[in-house]
Design a protein around this motif. Structure first.
Motif, PDB file in Angstrom:
ATOM      1  N   VAL A  77      -1.998 -11.593  16.213  1.00 34.05           N
ATOM      2  CA  VAL A  77      -1.743 -10.242  16.741  1.00 34.05           C
ATOM      3  C   VAL A  77      -1.286  -9.318  15.618  1.00 34.05           C
ATOM      4  O   VAL A  77      -1.723  -8.163  15.523  1.00 34.05           O
ATOM      5  CB  VAL A  77      -0.688 -10.286  17.866  1.00 34.05           C
ATOM      6  N   SER A  78      -0.412  -9.827  14.747  1.00 37.75           N
ATOM      7  CA  SER A  78       0.067  -9.024  13.629  1.00 37.75           C
ATOM      8  C   SER A  78      -1.088  -8.631  12.715  1.00 37.75           C
ATOM      9  O   SER A  78      -1.156  -7.490  12.226  1.00 37.75           O
ATOM     10  CB  SER A  78       1.114  -9.805  12.834  1.00 37.75           C
ATOM     11  N   TYR A  79      -2.000  -9.552  12.495  1.00 34.72           N
ATOM     12  CA  TYR A  79      -3.177  -9.267  11.665  1.00 34.72           C
ATOM     13  C   TYR A  79      -4.044  -8.191  12.303  1.00 34.72           C
ATOM     14  O   TYR A  79      -4.496  -7.256  11.626  1.00 34.72           O
ATOM     15  CB  TYR A  79      -3.991 -10.540  11.459  1.00 34.72           C
ATOM     16  N   ALA A  80      -4.262  -8.306  13.614  1.00 42.00           N
ATOM     17  CA  ALA A  80      -5.104  -7.332  14.317  1.00 42.00           C
ATOM     18  C   ALA A  80      -4.492  -5.936  14.267  1.00 42.00           C
ATOM     19  O   ALA A  80      -5.203  -4.935  14.128  1.00 42.00           O
ATOM     20  CB  ALA A  80      -5.294  -7.771  15.767  1.00 42.00           C
ATOM     21  N   ILE A  81      -3.165  -5.861  14.373  1.00 44.31           N
ATOM     22  CA  ILE A  81      -2.483  -4.557  14.303  1.00 44.31           C
ATOM     23  C   ILE A  81      -2.526  -4.011  12.878  1.00 44.31           C
ATOM     24  O   ILE A  81      -2.754  -2.815  12.654  1.00 44.31           O
ATOM     25  CB  ILE A  81      -1.029  -4.690  14.785  1.00 44.31           C
ATOM     26  N   SER A  82      -2.338  -4.899  11.907  1.00 43.49           N
ATOM     27  CA  SER A  82      -2.285  -4.438  10.519  1.00 43.49           C
ATOM     28  C   SER A  82      -3.639  -3.980  10.006  1.00 43.49           C
ATOM     29  O   SER A  82      -3.709  -3.120   9.127  1.00 43.49           O
ATOM     30  CB  SER A  82      -1.732  -5.542   9.611  1.00 43.49           C
ATOM     31  N   ILE A  83      -4.734  -4.514  10.538  1.00 41.72           N
ATOM     32  CA  ILE A  83      -6.052  -4.097  10.054  1.00 41.72           C
ATOM     33  C   ILE A  83      -6.361  -2.668  10.505  1.00 41.72           C
ATOM     34  O   ILE A  83      -7.191  -1.974   9.911  1.00 41.72           O
ATOM     35  CB  ILE A  83      -7.153  -5.078  10.515  1.00 41.72           C
ATOM     36  N   LEU A  84      -5.669  -2.204  11.573  1.00 43.38           N
ATOM     37  CA  LEU A  84      -5.776  -0.801  11.984  1.00 43.38           C
ATOM     38  C   LEU A  84      -4.765   0.054  11.216  1.00 43.38           C
ATOM     39  O   LEU A  84      -5.076   1.169  10.809  1.00 43.38           O
ATOM     40  CB  LEU A  84      -5.548  -0.671  13.489  1.00 43.38           C
ATOM     41  N   GLY A  85      -3.545  -0.467  11.060  1.00 41.45           N
ATOM     42  CA  GLY A  85      -2.544   0.151  10.196  1.00 41.45           C
ATOM     43  C   GLY A  85      -2.308   1.631  10.449  1.00 41.45           C
ATOM     44  O   GLY A  85      -2.477   2.450   9.550  1.00 41.45           O
ATOM     45  N   VAL A  86      -1.882   1.977  11.665  1.00 43.87           N
ATOM     46  CA  VAL A  86      -1.793   3.395  12.023  1.00 43.87           C
ATOM     47  C   VAL A  86      -0.800   4.177  11.162  1.00 43.87           C
ATOM     48  O   VAL A  86      -1.030   5.361  10.868  1.00 43.87           O
ATOM     49  CB  VAL A  86      -1.438   3.570  13.520  1.00 43.87           C
ATOM     50  N   GLY A 363      11.993  12.128   1.687  1.00 40.33           N
ATOM     51  CA  GLY A 363      10.537  12.167   1.817  1.00 40.33           C
ATOM     52  C   GLY A 363       9.866  11.017   1.104  1.00 40.33           C
ATOM     53  O   GLY A 363       8.903  10.424   1.602  1.00 40.33           O
ATOM     54  N   THR A 364      10.393  10.677  -0.075  1.00 36.35           N
ATOM     55  CA  THR A 364       9.819   9.566  -0.844  1.00 36.35           C
ATOM     56  C   THR A 364      10.024   8.239  -0.128  1.00 36.35           C
ATOM     57  O   THR A 364       9.131   7.376  -0.123  1.00 36.35           O
ATOM     58  CB  THR A 364      10.452   9.504  -2.246  1.00 36.35           C
ATOM     59  N   ILE A 365      11.193   8.051   0.481  1.00 36.82           N
ATOM     60  CA  ILE A 365      11.454   6.805   1.210  1.00 36.82           C
ATOM     61  C   ILE A 365      10.480   6.653   2.380  1.00 36.82           C
ATOM     62  O   ILE A 365       9.887   5.586   2.576  1.00 36.82           O
ATOM     63  CB  ILE A 365      12.917   6.773   1.715  1.00 36.82           C
ATOM     64  N   MET A 366      10.313   7.729   3.152  1.00 42.97           N
ATOM     65  CA  MET A 366       9.369   7.671   4.278  1.00 42.97           C
ATOM     66  C   MET A 366       7.944   7.456   3.777  1.00 42.97           C
ATOM     67  O   MET A 366       7.178   6.664   4.361  1.00 42.97           O
ATOM     68  CB  MET A 366       9.457   8.952   5.105  1.00 42.97           C
ATOM     69  N   TRP A 367       7.591   8.140   2.705  1.00 45.28           N
ATOM     70  CA  TRP A 367       6.229   8.024   2.167  1.00 45.28           C
ATOM     71  C   TRP A 367       5.972   6.631   1.608  1.00 45.28           C
ATOM     72  O   TRP A 367       4.847   6.139   1.652  1.00 45.28           O
ATOM     73  CB  TRP A 367       6.014   9.088   1.099  1.00 45.28           C
ATOM     74  N   PHE A 368       7.030   5.986   1.101  1.00 45.73           N
ATOM     75  CA  PHE A 368       6.893   4.621   0.593  1.00 45.73           C
ATOM     76  C   PHE A 368       6.412   3.681   1.696  1.00 45.73           C
ATOM     77  O   PHE A 368       5.534   2.833   1.473  1.00 45.73           O
ATOM     78  CB  PHE A 368       8.234   4.119   0.040  1.00 45.73           C
ATOM     79  N   PHE A 369       6.974   3.818   2.908  1.00 47.53           N
ATOM     80  CA  PHE A 369       6.565   2.941   4.004  1.00 47.53           C
ATOM     81  C   PHE A 369       5.140   3.225   4.454  1.00 47.53           C
ATOM     82  O   PHE A 369       4.424   2.312   4.882  1.00 47.53           O
ATOM     83  CB  PHE A 369       7.548   3.070   5.175  1.00 47.53           C
ATOM     84  N   VAL A 370       4.709   4.480   4.347  1.00 46.39           N
ATOM     85  CA  VAL A 370       3.317   4.804   4.650  1.00 46.39           C
ATOM     86  C   VAL A 370       2.384   4.092   3.675  1.00 46.39           C
ATOM     87  O   VAL A 370       1.395   3.469   4.069  1.00 46.39           O
ATOM     88  CB  VAL A 370       3.082   6.333   4.593  1.00 46.39           C
ATOM     89  N   ILE A 371       2.728   4.154   2.396  1.00 39.85           N
ATOM     90  CA  ILE A 371       1.909   3.483   1.375  1.00 39.85           C
ATOM     91  C   ILE A 371       1.937   1.972   1.576  1.00 39.85           C
ATOM     92  O   ILE A 371       0.909   1.289   1.446  1.00 39.85           O
ATOM     93  CB  ILE A 371       2.416   3.853  -0.036  1.00 39.85           C
ATOM     94  N   LEU A 372       3.122   1.437   1.906  1.00 45.12           N
ATOM     95  CA  LEU A 372       3.257  -0.009   2.108  1.00 45.12           C
ATOM     96  C   LEU A 372       2.377  -0.484   3.261  1.00 45.12           C
ATOM     97  O   LEU A 372       1.648  -1.490   3.126  1.00 45.12           O
ATOM     98  CB  LEU A 372       4.717  -0.357   2.387  1.00 45.12           C
ATOM     99  N   VAL A 373       2.411   0.224   4.372  1.00 44.18           N
ATOM    100  CA  VAL A 373       1.593  -0.168   5.527  1.00 44.18           C
ATOM    101  C   VAL A 373       0.106   0.002   5.212  1.00 44.18           C
ATOM    102  O   VAL A 373      -0.718  -0.834   5.624  1.00 44.18           O
ATOM    103  CB  VAL A 373       1.981   0.658   6.774  1.00 44.18           C
ATOM    104  N   GLN A 374      -0.238   1.033   4.461  1.00 40.99           N
ATOM    105  CA  GLN A 374      -1.638   1.195   4.065  1.00 40.99           C
ATOM    106  C   GLN A 374      -2.075   0.049   3.159  1.00 40.99           C
ATOM    107  O   GLN A 374      -3.218  -0.408   3.217  1.00 40.99           O
ATOM    108  CB  GLN A 374      -1.822   2.541   3.355  1.00 40.99           C
ATOM    109  N   PHE A 375      -1.141  -0.448   2.348  1.00 41.47           N
ATOM    110  CA  PHE A 375      -1.436  -1.614   1.507  1.00 41.47           C
ATOM    111  C   PHE A 375      -1.665  -2.845   2.377  1.00 41.47           C
ATOM    112  O   PHE A 375      -2.578  -3.637   2.122  1.00 41.47           O
ATOM    113  CB  PHE A 375      -0.283  -1.860   0.533  1.00 41.47           C
ATOM    114  N   PHE A 376      -0.839  -3.019   3.414  1.00 38.57           N
ATOM    115  CA  PHE A 376      -1.040  -4.121   4.354  1.00 38.57           C
ATOM    116  C   PHE A 376      -2.441  -4.026   4.976  1.00 38.57           C
ATOM    117  O   PHE A 376      -3.142  -5.036   5.125  1.00 38.57           O
ATOM    118  CB  PHE A 376       0.000  -4.067   5.476  1.00 38.57           C
ATOM    119  N   THR A 377      -2.816  -2.807   5.365  1.00 43.93           N
ATOM    120  CA  THR A 377      -4.131  -2.605   5.986  1.00 43.93           C
ATOM    121  C   THR A 377      -5.250  -2.982   5.015  1.00 43.93           C
ATOM    122  O   THR A 377      -6.234  -3.616   5.398  1.00 43.93           O
ATOM    123  CB  THR A 377      -4.298  -1.133   6.415  1.00 43.93           C
TER     124      THR A 377
END
Length: 565
Positions: A77-86, A363-377
């Motif tokens: 399930v985690s993989y399926a969610i991460s491949i979308l990576g909203v 802003g950088t802290i929030m943006w870091f998590f966006v980049i991190l999740v995009q990396f997961f995706t």
């Protein structure tokens, strides 16, 4: 959802001794007659659900198990969610709907698109539940079209799937590179409103290739390591999304009104129609909500894949749909300075929203998590693409297929196929050095190529269902199957046309949407290759399946040669 267990028709299944003497023995003396008799006797049976022995099911499908199964219910399930990576994908694509049709377009296009995505995902889940292999929908093709058409259909579907996924992986690496460089732009000093640092195309591409190499390194890990790592992808994605939404709503001054967010539709595309501008708003959800069969490419490394894969696919769409809508609504509320945000020097409106709300640090802290999740995706997408490449190569669809289909003896994973994808995606990203138009066109083909490959299999299944015996898996939609299939096919046909349209008018050489050109090239290339020689060597999935010849409860001694407990 209807679940069919292997013991659901025990009363109609003969004993092991009878099966062995009546069904299997004739196959040794007269294979054609045995197959015909078995098909006649058992084509009304639903394929057995083998929850405790996935490898036996894989053998019945026709492949010898060579990968290790470590993916559990939660990691799947985690993989399926991460491949979308909203959390990564929505900020990356938010600019398209908001500039084309305004906030209401972004909000309602995501809402409607998520419902349509659920229909497509459910249709895909039903088919791959029957045949859970690393080939995903590509392999399903073999069991939905007549034997004489399998090779051509599998060739086209396989290439559409592989190239669509590869374009998606390349675009993810490129987008992450843009996000990282956008952070550098936001932190650079301003001179007369102009940042001192502006990234070049070469810098963006080289960083993207480095990111692809990082993807490849992680995807080369053993399956058990991947299972443990991917377990964390979805929780981080969901928790970070909720925290960011709360932080933005608390920190952003002068938020927009609910009326502006939910009702304001504009004609930012220049087409002279708010309705058409609204349709262009589907670009964000279409780019994010795709690669539905990505989870099934991990089927040969997943426990109870026939059940957990489909459940994960549908769960991921539901969760991602809700989280993505929450993010979209939040971003719209926080657009206090519309012109400034859309005209941000970073090129990414959401990055400006973050920095407006939290300053450089927050802003950088929030943006870091966006980049991190995009990396997961990106990691998840490459993993799916690599398994598809491996499945395609074991059926001899690639040049040097024997090399690409090898499984590494140390990691017990198809490492060669992983680095084939890294090399191929790097070549795609290199195009960005010379032409931004071309690279964007290649990225834009991701959603149409994947979605069309899905509905082609769905259409074939319905068109030939009277001629080809299809054994449903444990997940079926029952009487809802045909209506949902119809909605999915209709939607993909409609939205694909929209995705090929230029997003801005007047249309110029610079703003033209060249995705249709790339699609035509892929189609012509695959067909020319097919008629030039591939049709003489490629026969489709190279399986020796017994699924049409064995009863739902196959005797264990038939599989003795595979040494499966």
């Amino acid at each position: 959802m209807d679940a069919t267990a292997s013991d659901s028709k025990k009363g109609s299944v003969p004993s092991d001794r009878q099966v062995h003497s009546n069904s299997i023995q004739p196959s040794l003396t007269n294979p054609s007659k045995a197959a015909e008799t078995s098909t006649h006797q058992h084509n009304q049976h639903v394929m057995a659900t083998i929850q405790d022995d996935d490898d036996r099911l894989l053998v019945r499908i026709g492949y010898t198990p060579v990968l290790q199964r470590h993916f559990s219910r939660w990691s799947t399930v985690s993989y399926a969610i991460s491949i979308l990576g909203v959390l990564g994908s929505v900020p990356a694509t938010f600019g398209s709907p908001i500039s084309a049709g305004g906030p209401a377009t972004a909000v309602w296009a995501w809402f409607i698109g998520s419902i349509m995505a659920y229909c497509i995902a459910s249709s895909v889940a039903e088919l791959v539940s029957a045949y859970p292999t690393a080939g995903g929908m590509y392999y399903v093709t073999k069991h939905v079209v007549p034997p004489e058409h399998v090779a051509a259909w599998a060739w086209i579907i396989g290439w559409c799937n592989f190239l669509g996924q590869a374009a998606g992986v390349a675009s993810l690496a490129y987008t992450i590179s843009q996000m990282i460089l956008a952070t550098a732009v936001m932190h650079s000093t301003l001179t007369d409103g102009v940042p001192s640092f502006t990234p070049t195309a070469l810098q963006t591409v080289l960083l993207a290739i480095l990111i692809l190499c990082l993807f490849g390194t992680i995807c080369s890990f053993p399956t058990e390591w991947l299972h443990r790592i991917i377990l964390w992808f979805a929780p981080i994605n969901i928790i970070a999304s909720i925290c960011i939404c709360i932080a933005l709503l608390v920190l952003t001054p002068d938020k927009q009104s609910a009326k502006w967010v939910f009702t304001n539709v504009t004609d930012g595309s220049g087409w002279g129609s708010k309705g058409f501008s609204f349709l262009l708003g589907f670009l964000s959800v279409a780019w994010t909500m795709t690669d539905y069969d990505g989870t099934t490419h991990m089927s040969e490394e997943t426990h109870d894949a026939a059940i957990r894969g489909p459940v994960a696919i549908r769960s991921a769409i539901l969760i991602s749909g809700v989280v993505g809508w929450m993010l979209t609504v939040t971003f719209c509320f926080c657009m206090s300075d519309v012109e400034g945000i859309l005209g941000t020097p970073s090129g990414l409106p959401v990055a400006q929203i973050f920095f407006n709300a939290g300053g450089k640090t927050g802003g950088t802290i929030m943006w870091f998590f966006v980049i991190l999740v995009q990396f997961f995706t990106g990691c998840s997408a490459m993993l799916a693409n690599a398994r598809m490449a491996w499945a395609f190569s074991r059926d001899a669809a690639f040049p040097f297929s024997e090399f690409w289909s090898k499984v590494n003896s140390l990691s017990n994973t198809p490492v060669n196929a992983v680095w084939l994808v890294v090399a191929f995606c790097s070549c795609l990203d290199l195009i960005g050095i010379g032409s931004t138009l071309t690279i964007v066109a290649i990225f834009n083909i991701t959603a149409p190529a994947l979605d069309i490959s899905y509905i082609a299999v769905i259409i074939a299944h319905r068109w030939y269902e009277g001629r080809v015996v299809f054994h449903p898996g444990p997940f079926t939609m029952g009487r809802w199957s045909k209506p949902v299939n119809t909605v999915a096919v209709t939607w993909v046909c409609f939205i694909s046309v929209v995705l090929f349209f230029p997003t801005v008018k007047p249309v110029t050489f610079i703003n033209m949407n060249y995705a249709i050109v790339v699609a035509a090239f892929i189609g012509c290339f695959s067909m020319i290759w097919w008629y030039a020689g591939a049709r003489k060597t490629y026969i489709g999935p190279r399986t020796t399946d017994t699924i049409d010849m064995l009863p739902p409860e196959d005797p264990e001694d038939i599989l003795g040669d595979y040494d499966i407990p």
